[in-house]
Write a protein that holds these residues in place. Sequence first.
Motif, PDB file in Angstrom:
ATOM      1  N   TRP A   7       0.834  -1.202   0.000  1.00 36.54           N
ATOM      2  CA  TRP A   7       0.000   0.000   0.000  1.00 36.54           C
ATOM      3  C   TRP A   7       0.870   1.254   0.000  1.00 36.54           C
ATOM      4  O   TRP A   7       0.532   2.245  -0.644  1.00 36.54           O
ATOM      5  CB  TRP A   7      -0.931  -0.008   1.206  1.00 36.54           C
ATOM      6  CG  TRP A   7      -1.879  -1.177   1.205  1.00 36.54           C
ATOM      7  CD1 TRP A   7      -2.347  -1.853   0.117  1.00 36.54           C
ATOM      8  CD2 TRP A   7      -2.465  -1.804   2.346  1.00 36.54           C
ATOM      9  NE1 TRP A   7      -3.193  -2.869   0.503  1.00 36.54           N
ATOM     10  CE2 TRP A   7      -3.285  -2.865   1.870  1.00 36.54           C
ATOM     11  CE3 TRP A   7      -2.399  -1.583   3.721  1.00 36.54           C
ATOM     12  CZ2 TRP A   7      -4.014  -3.686   2.721  1.00 36.54           C
ATOM     13  CZ3 TRP A   7      -3.124  -2.405   4.571  1.00 36.54           C
ATOM     14  CH2 TRP A   7      -3.927  -3.438   4.069  1.00 36.54           C
ATOM     15  N   ARG A  37     -11.532   0.030  -3.276  1.00 32.38           N
ATOM     16  CA  ARG A  37     -11.282  -0.036  -1.831  1.00 32.38           C
ATOM     17  C   ARG A  37     -11.009   1.362  -1.272  1.00 32.38           C
ATOM     18  O   ARG A  37     -11.465   1.692  -0.166  1.00 32.38           O
ATOM     19  CB  ARG A  37     -10.094  -0.957  -1.555  1.00 32.38           C
ATOM     20  CG  ARG A  37      -9.803  -1.098  -0.062  1.00 32.38           C
ATOM     21  CD  ARG A  37      -8.807  -2.194   0.225  1.00 32.38           C
ATOM     22  NE  ARG A  37      -8.609  -2.375   1.653  1.00 32.38           N
ATOM     23  CZ  ARG A  37      -7.884  -3.344   2.200  1.00 32.38           C
ATOM     24  NH1 ARG A  37      -7.295  -4.232   1.417  1.00 32.38           N
ATOM     25  NH2 ARG A  37      -7.749  -3.444   3.503  1.00 32.38           N
ATOM     26  N   ALA A  41     -13.275   3.210   1.571  1.00 28.94           N
ATOM     27  CA  ALA A  41     -12.669   3.651   2.833  1.00 28.94           C
ATOM     28  C   ALA A  41     -12.946   5.126   3.088  1.00 28.94           C
ATOM     29  O   ALA A  41     -13.291   5.524   4.210  1.00 28.94           O
ATOM     30  CB  ALA A  41     -11.166   3.390   2.799  1.00 28.94           C
ATOM     31  N   GLN A  63     -11.397   0.054  12.123  1.00 32.01           N
ATOM     32  CA  GLN A  63     -11.796  -1.001  11.194  1.00 32.01           C
ATOM     33  C   GLN A  63     -12.857  -0.482  10.211  1.00 32.01           C
ATOM     34  O   GLN A  63     -12.836  -0.822   9.030  1.00 32.01           O
ATOM     35  CB  GLN A  63     -12.338  -2.198  11.967  1.00 32.01           C
ATOM     36  CG  GLN A  63     -12.672  -3.397  11.086  1.00 32.01           C
ATOM     37  CD  GLN A  63     -13.103  -4.595  11.911  1.00 32.01           C
ATOM     38  OE1 GLN A  63     -13.311  -4.497  13.109  1.00 32.01           O
ATOM     39  NE2 GLN A  63     -13.239  -5.751  11.255  1.00 32.01           N
ATOM     40  N   ASP A  66     -11.278   1.432   7.464  1.00 31.12           N
ATOM     41  CA  ASP A  66     -10.117   0.760   6.856  1.00 31.12           C
ATOM     42  C   ASP A  66      -8.856   1.592   7.103  1.00 31.12           C
ATOM     43  O   ASP A  66      -8.083   1.906   6.185  1.00 31.12           O
ATOM     44  CB  ASP A  66     -10.352   0.575   5.358  1.00 31.12           C
ATOM     45  CG  ASP A  66      -9.565  -0.594   4.778  1.00 31.12           C
ATOM     46  OD1 ASP A  66      -8.758  -1.198   5.518  1.00 31.12           O
ATOM     47  OD2 ASP A  66      -9.736  -0.896   3.575  1.00 31.12           O
ATOM     48  N   PHE A  69      -5.119   0.722   5.886  1.00 29.70           N
ATOM     49  CA  PHE A  69      -4.993   0.899   4.435  1.00 29.70           C
ATOM     50  C   PHE A  69      -4.859   2.378   4.087  1.00 29.70           C
ATOM     51  O   PHE A  69      -3.968   2.779   3.319  1.00 29.70           O
ATOM     52  CB  PHE A  69      -6.210   0.291   3.744  1.00 29.70           C
ATOM     53  CG  PHE A  69      -6.335   0.612   2.284  1.00 29.70           C
ATOM     54  CD1 PHE A  69      -5.516   0.000   1.349  1.00 29.70           C
ATOM     55  CD2 PHE A  69      -7.290   1.529   1.844  1.00 29.70           C
ATOM     56  CE1 PHE A  69      -5.636   0.299  -0.002  1.00 29.70           C
ATOM     57  CE2 PHE A  69      -7.419   1.826   0.504  1.00 29.70           C
ATOM     58  CZ  PHE A  69      -6.595   1.220  -0.425  1.00 29.70           C
TER      59      PHE A  69
END
Length: 296
Positions: A7, A37, A41, A63, A66, A69
Amino acid sequence: MKNYLQWLIKGLAMGAADVVPGVSGGTLAFILGIYERLLAAISAVNMTAVKLLLRGRLPALWQHIDGTFLVCLLSGILLSIFSLANLIGYLLEHRPVPLWAFFIGLILASLPVLLRSVRWSVLRLVLCGTGVLFALAIGMLAPVQLEPAPYMFFLAGAVAICAMILPGISGAFILLILGMYGPVMLAVTELQLGIIALFALGCAVGLLSFSKLLNWLLKHFHDATLALLIGVVIGALYRIWPWQHNQQMLSPWQYQQQIANHDLLLALCSLLAGMVLITLLMNLDRLFNRGGPQRV
């Protein structure tokens, strides 16, 4: 740890693209398979996130958005922008042809993968064509020159970030059109923290708003939205053609006669380097998880 490094590397690639007027960090996110994604997020920063924060449920909040990430990706983007701003500024001024050729290589090598990601139909082909025309129209807009007031940095951030997360449309190019690219880059290189904060606040407002729309479209009209976005990426090739002057595309030989050295050999090497690099980046999962199951 392997995912974190992936990432971070993808964030570095996005940040490098965001510095160049004509290339979008969203394009790199789209090509590298993290676009959906990323939108999900960002869109998760909503009332649910606020309630979790107020209740002190920090692990659940992390969580929900995200967080790992996003932090890895944002760290790579910021590191790339602050470390490469001067280098890319130098290349844009003194070696623009190889720089543009490098980014064309990134897009060309990724197109087959992007095209295979959609189940094509007549409607989706039409949407793809619409995306091409939209990107061409944006690319033909002429930049303006102005003396920016402080509030304009906020507005510029809100508008540019929408383009920055839209594949094929460069946030840096939108800043150029608005006459804000030079002032923003000056603020970054001279660490004008007040101006940077205003710009960042505008980016946050624009990002949270526009990402929700894109995320909704991908959830409800996935392949149609992808077809439109692929068209925008294809149309962006016009804006980053290496041999152009005053938004007019030239052949390398016309460019050498009218403007400067065409740098053809160096451009071809840069194009090849871009194709190799994006191929490696698109296969980071396999490279990092060789011999084991892939993790997302």
